[in-house]
Write a protein that holds these residues in place. Structure first.
Motif, PDB file in Angstrom:
ATOM      1  N   GLY A   1       0.758  -1.241   0.000  1.00 25.05           N
ATOM      2  CA  GLY A   1       0.000   0.000   0.000  1.00 25.05           C
ATOM      3  C   GLY A   1       0.791   1.294   0.000  1.00 25.05           C
ATOM      4  N   THR A   2       2.075   1.262  -0.346  1.00 20.15           N
ATOM      5  CA  THR A   2       2.854   2.505  -0.355  1.00 20.15           C
ATOM      6  C   THR A   2       3.341   2.856  -1.766  1.00 20.15           C
ATOM      7  OG1 THR A   2       4.921   1.341   0.147  1.00 20.15           O
ATOM      8  CG2 THR A   2       3.635   2.167   2.028  1.00 20.15           C
ATOM      9  N   GLY A   3       2.721   2.272  -2.785  1.00 18.03           N
ATOM     10  CA  GLY A   3       3.203   2.459  -4.152  1.00 18.03           C
ATOM     11  C   GLY A   3       2.384   3.400  -5.010  1.00 18.03           C
ATOM     12  N   LYS A   4       1.708   4.366  -4.399  1.00 21.93           N
ATOM     13  CA  LYS A   4       0.891   5.296  -5.190  1.00 21.93           C
ATOM     14  C   LYS A   4       1.709   6.006  -6.261  1.00 21.93           C
ATOM     15  CE  LYS A   4      -2.469   9.075  -4.799  1.00 21.93           C
ATOM     16  NZ  LYS A   4      -2.563   9.110  -6.215  1.00 21.93           N
ATOM     17  N   SER A   5       2.945   6.368  -5.960  1.00 23.59           N
ATOM     18  CA  SER A   5       3.768   7.061  -6.957  1.00 23.59           C
ATOM     19  C   SER A   5       4.035   6.164  -8.169  1.00 23.59           C
ATOM     20  CB  SER A   5       5.087   7.520  -6.337  1.00 23.59           C
ATOM     21  OG  SER A   5       5.848   6.411  -5.886  1.00 23.59           O
ATOM     22  N   LEU A   6       4.116   4.853  -7.955  1.00 18.49           N
ATOM     23  CA  LEU A   6       4.289   3.930  -9.079  1.00 18.49           C
ATOM     24  C   LEU A   6       3.042   3.891  -9.946  1.00 18.49           C
ATOM     25  CD1 LEU A   6       6.017   0.957  -7.243  1.00 18.49           C
ATOM     26  CD2 LEU A   6       7.046   2.416  -8.970  1.00 18.49           C
ATOM     27  N   ILE A   7       1.894   3.786  -9.300  1.00 21.57           N
ATOM     28  CA  ILE A   7       0.629   3.761 -10.043  1.00 21.57           C
ATOM     29  C   ILE A   7       0.445   5.060 -10.821  1.00 21.57           C
ATOM     30  CG2 ILE A   7      -1.895   3.673  -9.808  1.00 21.57           C
ATOM     31  CD1 ILE A   7      -0.547   0.982  -9.278  1.00 21.57           C
ATOM     32  N   ASP A   8       0.755   6.185 -10.187  1.00 23.79           N
ATOM     33  CA  ASP A   8       0.595   7.477 -10.846  1.00 23.79           C
ATOM     34  C   ASP A   8       1.519   7.637 -12.047  1.00 23.79           C
ATOM     35  OD1 ASP A   8      -1.348   8.113  -9.006  1.00 23.79           O
ATOM     36  OD2 ASP A   8      -0.024   9.351  -7.762  1.00 23.79           O
ATOM     37  N   ALA A   9       2.618   6.887 -12.090  1.00 23.13           N
ATOM     38  CA  ALA A   9       3.581   7.003 -13.188  1.00 23.13           C
ATOM     39  C   ALA A   9       3.206   6.154 -14.409  1.00 23.13           C
ATOM     40  CB  ALA A   9       4.977   6.614 -12.707  1.00 23.13           C
ATOM     41  N   VAL A  10       2.200   5.272 -14.272  1.00 17.52           N
ATOM     42  CA  VAL A  10       1.791   4.427 -15.391  1.00 17.52           C
ATOM     43  C   VAL A  10       1.093   5.295 -16.434  1.00 17.52           C
ATOM     44  CG1 VAL A  10       0.291   2.518 -16.094  1.00 17.52           C
ATOM     45  CG2 VAL A  10       1.584   2.374 -13.968  1.00 17.52           C
ATOM     46  N   GLU A  11       1.501   5.106 -17.674  1.00 14.70           N
ATOM     47  CA  GLU A  11       0.923   5.882 -18.777  1.00 14.70           C
ATOM     48  C   GLU A  11       0.213   4.933 -19.732  1.00 14.70           C
ATOM     49  OE1 GLU A  11       2.437   8.427 -22.647  1.00 14.70           O
ATOM     50  OE2 GLU A  11       3.815   8.090 -20.981  1.00 14.70           O
ATOM     51  N   PHE A  12      -1.049   5.202 -19.984  1.00 14.20           N
ATOM     52  CA  PHE A  12      -1.817   4.432 -20.953  1.00 14.20           C
ATOM     53  C   PHE A  12      -1.951   5.271 -22.203  1.00 14.20           C
ATOM     54  CE2 PHE A  12      -3.184   2.515 -16.979  1.00 14.20           C
ATOM     55  CZ  PHE A  12      -3.161   1.178 -17.293  1.00 14.20           C
ATOM     56  N   ARG A  13      -1.589   4.687 -23.339  1.00 16.78           N
ATOM     57  CA  ARG A  13      -1.731   5.385 -24.615  1.00 16.78           C
ATOM     58  C   ARG A  13      -2.846   4.722 -25.402  1.00 16.78           C
ATOM     59  NH1 ARG A  13       4.658   5.640 -26.098  1.00 16.78           N
ATOM     60  NH2 ARG A  13       5.252   6.869 -24.280  1.00 16.78           N
ATOM     61  N   GLY A  14      -3.683   5.540 -26.024  1.00 20.11           N
ATOM     62  CA  GLY A  14      -4.774   5.009 -26.830  1.00 20.11           C
ATOM     63  C   GLY A  14      -5.982   4.589 -26.015  1.00 20.11           C
ATOM     64  N   LEU A  15      -6.046   5.026 -24.758  1.00 13.99           N
ATOM     65  CA  LEU A  15      -7.168   4.654 -23.897  1.00 13.99           C
ATOM     66  C   LEU A  15      -8.506   5.134 -24.468  1.00 13.99           C
ATOM     67  CD1 LEU A  15      -7.627   3.130 -21.280  1.00 13.99           C
ATOM     68  CD2 LEU A  15      -7.387   5.276 -20.040  1.00 13.99           C
ATOM     69  N   GLU A  16      -8.453   6.209 -25.239  1.00 16.75           N
ATOM     70  CA  GLU A  16      -9.690   6.731 -25.841  1.00 16.75           C
ATOM     71  C   GLU A  16     -10.311   5.717 -26.798  1.00 16.75           C
ATOM     72  OE1 GLU A  16      -6.292   7.870 -28.461  1.00 16.75           O
ATOM     73  OE2 GLU A  16      -6.644   8.000 -26.308  1.00 16.75           O
ATOM     74  N   ASN A  17      -9.499   4.870 -27.429  1.00 12.20           N
ATOM     75  CA  ASN A  17     -10.038   3.840 -28.322  1.00 12.20           C
ATOM     76  C   ASN A  17     -10.851   2.813 -27.533  1.00 12.20           C
ATOM     77  OD1 ASN A  17      -8.735   4.927 -30.658  1.00 12.20           O
ATOM     78  ND2 ASN A  17      -6.835   4.067 -29.884  1.00 12.20           N
ATOM     79  N   TYR A  18     -10.337   2.447 -26.377  1.00 16.96           N
ATOM     80  CA  TYR A  18     -11.072   1.532 -25.509  1.00 16.96           C
ATOM     81  C   TYR A  18     -12.384   2.173 -25.053  1.00 16.96           C
ATOM     82  CZ  TYR A  18     -12.609  -0.397 -21.081  1.00 16.96           C
ATOM     83  OH  TYR A  18     -13.383  -0.879 -20.070  1.00 16.96           O
ATOM     84  N   GLU A  19     -12.300   3.423 -24.611  1.00 14.77           N
ATOM     85  CA  GLU A  19     -13.494   4.104 -24.111  1.00 14.77           C
ATOM     86  C   GLU A  19     -14.547   4.269 -25.207  1.00 14.77           C
ATOM     87  OE1 GLU A  19     -11.639   7.562 -22.435  1.00 14.77           O
ATOM     88  OE2 GLU A  19     -11.158   6.509 -20.574  1.00 14.77           O
ATOM     89  N   ASN A  20     -14.120   4.575 -26.435  1.00 17.38           N
ATOM     90  CA  ASN A  20     -15.068   4.691 -27.555  1.00 17.38           C
ATOM     91  C   ASN A  20     -15.755   3.357 -27.824  1.00 17.38           C
ATOM     92  OD1 ASN A  20     -14.547   7.416 -27.975  1.00 17.38           O
ATOM     93  ND2 ASN A  20     -12.961   7.032 -29.516  1.00 17.38           N
ATOM     94  N   ALA A  21     -14.992   2.270 -27.845  1.00 23.81           N
ATOM     95  CA  ALA A  21     -15.570   0.945 -28.076  1.00 23.81           C
ATOM     96  C   ALA A  21     -16.534   0.577 -26.958  1.00 23.81           C
ATOM     97  CB  ALA A  21     -14.462  -0.099 -28.204  1.00 23.81           C
ATOM     98  N   ARG A  22     -16.149   0.838 -25.722  1.00 26.93           N
ATOM     99  CA  ARG A  22     -17.016   0.515 -24.584  1.00 26.93           C
ATOM    100  C   ARG A  22     -18.314   1.316 -24.655  1.00 26.93           C
ATOM    101  NH1 ARG A  22     -14.940   2.443 -19.093  1.00 26.93           N
ATOM    102  NH2 ARG A  22     -15.775   4.322 -19.994  1.00 26.93           N
ATOM    103  N   ASN A  23     -18.208   2.599 -24.987  1.00 24.80           N
ATOM    104  CA  ASN A  23     -19.399   3.444 -25.075  1.00 24.80           C
ATOM    105  C   ASN A  23     -20.345   2.993 -26.175  1.00 24.80           C
ATOM    106  OD1 ASN A  23     -18.534   5.000 -22.936  1.00 24.80           O
ATOM    107  ND2 ASN A  23     -17.569   6.553 -24.244  1.00 24.80           N
ATOM    108  N   LYS A  24     -19.807   2.356 -27.213  1.00 27.34           N
ATOM    109  CA  LYS A  24     -20.634   1.844 -28.311  1.00 27.34           C
ATOM    110  C   LYS A  24     -21.129   0.422 -28.032  1.00 27.34           C
ATOM    111  CE  LYS A  24     -18.309   4.556 -31.858  1.00 27.34           C
ATOM    112  NZ  LYS A  24     -17.433   4.515 -33.054  1.00 27.34           N
ATOM    113  N   GLY A  25     -20.703  -0.141 -26.903  1.00 26.81           N
ATOM    114  CA  GLY A  25     -21.106  -1.494 -26.553  1.00 26.81           C
ATOM    115  C   GLY A  25     -20.307  -2.566 -27.274  1.00 26.81           C
ATOM    116  N   HIS A  26     -19.165  -2.210 -27.812  1.00 26.63           N
ATOM    117  CA  HIS A  26     -18.314  -3.162 -28.535  1.00 26.63           C
ATOM    118  C   HIS A  26     -17.263  -3.743 -27.598  1.00 26.63           C
ATOM    119  CE1 HIS A  26     -19.103  -0.894 -32.583  1.00 26.63           C
ATOM    120  NE2 HIS A  26     -20.196  -1.400 -32.054  1.00 26.63           N
TER     121      HIS A  26
END
Length: 140
Positions: free
Chosen positions: A100-125
């Motif tokens: 439980g002391t790794g918040k700085s590690l989690i905050d450093a994770v970068e997701f690229r292209g997440l908008e593609n996932y969100e668009n597909a999810r919003n369309k029910g795909h």
């Protein structure tokens, strides 16, 4: 208490003894000590070290033939030393996450292209996600 229970609890206790200091230290110090811990494991785990060196020795000619191979580490032993150092850093980082002391590690994770996932999810795909195993993917 059965022998298997004693072994399990002993392993758990040993793991906590290793993990807790990494989790309590500042992130940079934790990673630096993790690297040193990996070096210690390199010296203590001779069977795994030798197996790694044999494996890299067998594959090194193939790796060197790859156009993208640009490593300065051309000896199997040096490559395995770096692998063990990396394992030590991974142990330090996972200790911080799991305790439980790794918040700085989690905050450093970068997701690229997440908008593609969100668009597909919003369309029910549905989606198919493909990622390389090129780091601490546990952070995902």
């Amino acid at each position: 208490m059965k022998w298997d229970d004693i072994r399990w609890y002993s392993a758990y206790l040993a793991l906590m003894i290793v993990m807790i200091p990494f989790a309590l230290l500042p992130p940079k110090l934790s990673a630096a000590l993790g690297e040193k811990f990996g070096t210690l494991l390199y010296h203590l785990l001779g069977k795994w070290r030798r197996k790694g060196v044999r494996s890299v020795t067998a594959k090194l000619p193939y790796m060197r033939a790859q156009p993208s191979w640009n490593s300065q580490e051309n000896s199997p032993d040096l490559i395995i030393r770096k692998v063990f150092s990396n394992i030590g850093i991974l142990i330090a980082e996972l200790s911080r996450l799991y305790l439980g002391t790794g918040k700085s590690l989690i905050d450093a994770v970068e997701f690229r292209g997440l908008e593609n996932y969100e668009n597909a999810r919003n369309k029910g795909h549905g989606i198919i996600g493909i990622t390389a195993h090129s780091g601490n993917w546990e952070l995902m």
